[in-house]
Design an enzyme around this catalytic site. Structure first.
Site, short mmCIF file in Angstrom:
data_model
loop_
_atom_site.label_atom_id
_atom_site.label_comp_id
_atom_site.label_asym_id
_atom_site.label_seq_id
_atom_site.Cartn_x
_atom_site.Cartn_y
_atom_site.Cartn_z
NE ARG A 188 44.93 -24.70 45.40
CZ ARG A 188 44.34 -23.98 44.39
NH1 ARG A 188 43.56 -23.32 44.99
NH2 ARG A 188 44.60 -24.12 43.18
NE ARG A 215 47.24 -22.95 37.06
CZ ARG A 215 46.66 -23.45 38.49
NH1 ARG A 215 46.40 -23.13 39.34
NH2 ARG A 215 46.97 -25.01 38.33
CG HIS A 252 48.06 -21.77 45.89
ND1 HIS A 252 48.01 -21.63 44.57
CD2 HIS A 252 48.22 -23.24 45.96
CE1 HIS A 252 48.00 -22.73 43.85
NE2 HIS A 252 47.94 -23.76 44.82
CG ASP A 270 47.78 -19.21 42.38
OD1 ASP A 270 46.59 -19.92 42.25
OD2 ASP A 270 48.78 -19.46 42.95
#
Length: 317
Positions: free
Chosen positions: A91, A154, A178, A151
């Site tokens: 990212r 999840r 993140h 996250d």
């Protein structure tokens, strides 16, 4: 009579943006949803397609393809525009490309007279949220990143699966960047009020090694999904709708977002994923969990990684 409606402007109707628009319509969250994108034809098609599903929606939503002038009356501008993460990319690799794109977008939005809340989803989300705050001049509480909301989702899903309980009864957070340096807060993870650390102590069926492996699957989930289908978009779209509801409905909900820290967790002048109370004014408060020494060190490392990248973009703040 009520003549003020909730208007959300979505900038960027790629996979994440269009999934968000679809979930918004399905959940009937806002009265007006405006789609803004460089690809006018695609976004016009999205607006038409969504409108054709209106008879099946829980409540009417006025949806149209618009432009930045529509932001002037918006309560919320959701930023999903920018370059996507490609296979093999982190990212953080996207930072320069997307910072340039965002500088132009934020200038256009603010030029409309916008005085609402920004919700940022584009990666690297923590750094781009900081950029939006800098470029917009809005108060820090009115610029929010999606942070570690996905996250955390999840994490809760995989914990629910492992312990065979409804994921909605699992309370656990992922905090930090993140990205690759995020961390699980095991010290505050519980199921139905019972700490997970206690559950594994009392039951030989469950092991810490399994939980460590489970966290790695959380951290690396995006890489696995990108490898298989090219991008992740359903989960984050639903997370963005959850945040939109918390804002527009003034919920005071606690969600793990990218929030500005001003001394909390020993960090200053940084946007990073933490639990925060979200309402109609944006971020009401950052929830400062009492982390273990190990967790605090990992959180500090995550912040340092973000800060290094930020300095390459913004210089020493």
């Amino acid at each position: 009579m009520k003549n003020r409606v909730n208007r959300v402007v979505l900038v960027g109707t790629g996979a994440v943006g269009s999934s968000y628009a679809f979930a918004m319509l399905n959940q009937g969250v806002a009265e007006e949803l405006v789609l803004v994108d460089l690809n006018k034809e695609k976004s016009e098609g999205d607006a038409m397609d969504l409108n054709h599903g209106m008879p099946f929606a829980p409540s009417p939503t006025k949806i149209w393809f618009g432009d930045y002038s529509d932001c002037g009356q918006a309560d919320l501008v959701v930023l999903c525009a920018g370059a996507n993460q490609k296979p093999g990319e982190t990212r953080l690799d996207l930072v320069e490309k997307n910072t340039k794109i965002f500088k132009n977008i934020v200038a256009e939005v603010m030029g409309s007279g916008f005085d609402g809340i920004f919700l940022v989803a584009t990666n690297p989300v923590d750094i781009l949220t900081y950029a939006v705050w800098q470029f917009s001049g809005l108060p820090k509480e009115r610029v929010i990143g999606s942070g570690t909301i996905l996250d955390t989702a999840r994490f809760r899903f995989l914990l629910g699966d492992y312990f065979n309980v409804d994921t909605r009864n699992v309370h656990a957070y992922i905090v930090g960047e993140h990205g690759d340096t995020e961390l699980p807060v095991w010290s505050h993870a519980d199921i139905g009020g019972k700490p997970i650390t206690k559950i594994i102590e009392e039951n030989d069926t469950y092991m810490q090694e399994d939980l460590d492996s489970l966290f790695l699957n959380v951290r690396d989930a995006a890489y696995h999904i990108i490898q298989r289908k090219g991008a992740t978009f359903y989960g984050i779209a639903m997370g963005l709708v959850r945040l939109t509801k918390a804002i527009l409905h003034n919920e005071n909900s606690i969600l793990t977002v990218s929030a500005y820290l001003d001394g909390e967790y020993g960090q200053q002048d940084i946007y990073i994923g933490v639990p925060a109370i979200v309402n109609r004014n944006g971020i009401r408060d950052v929830v400062e969990l009492e982390l273990t020494e190990g967790e605090l060190q990992k959180f500090g490392h995550s912040a340092d990684v973000l800060r290094k990248v930020m300095q390459s973009v913004f210089g020493n703040q």
